[in-house]
Write an enzyme that holds these catalytic residues in place. Structure first.
Site, short mmCIF file in Angstrom:
data_model
loop_
_atom_site.label_atom_id
_atom_site.label_comp_id
_atom_site.label_asym_id
_atom_site.label_seq_id
_atom_site.Cartn_x
_atom_site.Cartn_y
_atom_site.Cartn_z
N SER A 35 -1.15 4.32 4.24
CA SER A 35 -0.22 5.12 3.46
C SER A 35 0.36 6.28 4.29
CB SER A 35 -0.97 5.68 2.24
OG SER A 35 -0.25 6.74 1.67
N ASN A 36 1.67 6.25 4.47
CA ASN A 36 2.34 7.37 5.15
C ASN A 36 2.19 8.65 4.33
OD1 ASN A 36 3.28 5.74 7.21
ND2 ASN A 36 5.24 5.31 6.19
#
Ligand SMILES: *Cc1c(COP(=O)(O)O)cnc(C)c1O
Length: 209
Positions: free
Chosen positions: A68-69
């Protein structure tokens, strides 16, 4: 947030294919807005960080998958804002951290792994989190996708100083798309491209079509 008031540049993409169709194509380089809180993530976090401070919370807690960025961006944003960060990560801890989680950890995020079953049941997960980490935490949902996240994304289009007919964006949770959509003029249209595997999930989530 103590990030500079950066206005992302518009980059024109030249290719004969666009000339033939009479289309001018630009990329709004939001990826340049911060080295570690890049793209839409800065917009989604902006008002959440303000709210966390307003509520007197000293810790941000958010959740996501191992790639997840948003997790990495929250770690960097928390560090800048002087807030502790906790990341609830779906699935088992791997012996080698991937670059996303490594960056999060380097920015001081406390990583906490939960089973996929618990992660899926958001009510049980929130009970678990409150019991484990107490009340002095400000919870940002998956992907920074809440009302304040959408509010921040309404500012994405304000840095575009040329007229345009269409704006395209990738969609994970759809928060970015929602913010963009809410900020458009009547004659402008937006096209969202789903990036996650589950087919039709945006339509289902927003009960469209
Ligand atoms: C976070 C992210 C998205 C998804 O944004 P949403 O607001 O959750 O739809 C899409 N593309 C990239 C590259 C991202 O980092």
């Amino acid at each position: 947030m103590h990030t500079p008031n950066f206005i992302p540049p518009l980059q024109q993409i030249f290719d004969p294919i666009w000339d033939e169709k009479g289309i001018k194509l630009y990329v709004l380089r939001t990826d340049l807005n911060h080295p570690e809180i890049s793209g839409n993530k800065l917009y989604k976090l902006k008002y959440n960080l303000e709210e966390a401070k307003k509520q007197g919370k000293n810790t941000l807690l958010t959740l996501g998958g191992a790639f997840s960025n948003h997790i990495a961006a929250t770690a960097a944003a928390g560090k800048l804002a002087g807030l502790n960060t906790i990341g609830i990560i779906r699935g088992d801890e791997l012996s080698d951290l991937n670059p996303t989680l490594k960056l999060a950890k380097e920015n001081g995020m406390q990583l906490h792994y939960v089973s996929r079953e618990l992660y899926r049941d958001k009510e049980a997960l929130m009970n678990y989190v409150r019991t484990k980490f107490g009340e002095n935490i400000y919870v940002i949902p998956e992907g920074g996708s809440n009302t304040l996240g959408v509010k921040g994304c309404m500012e994405i289009t304000s840095s575009i100083h040329i007229p345009f007919d269409f704006i395209c964006t990738p969609c994970g949770t759809g928060a970015t798309l929602s913010g963009i959509l809410m900020s458009l003029k009547d004659e402008q249209q937006t096209i969202g491209f789903q990036v996650l595997k589950a087919e039709g999930y945006i339509k289902k989530k927003y009960k469209i079509g």
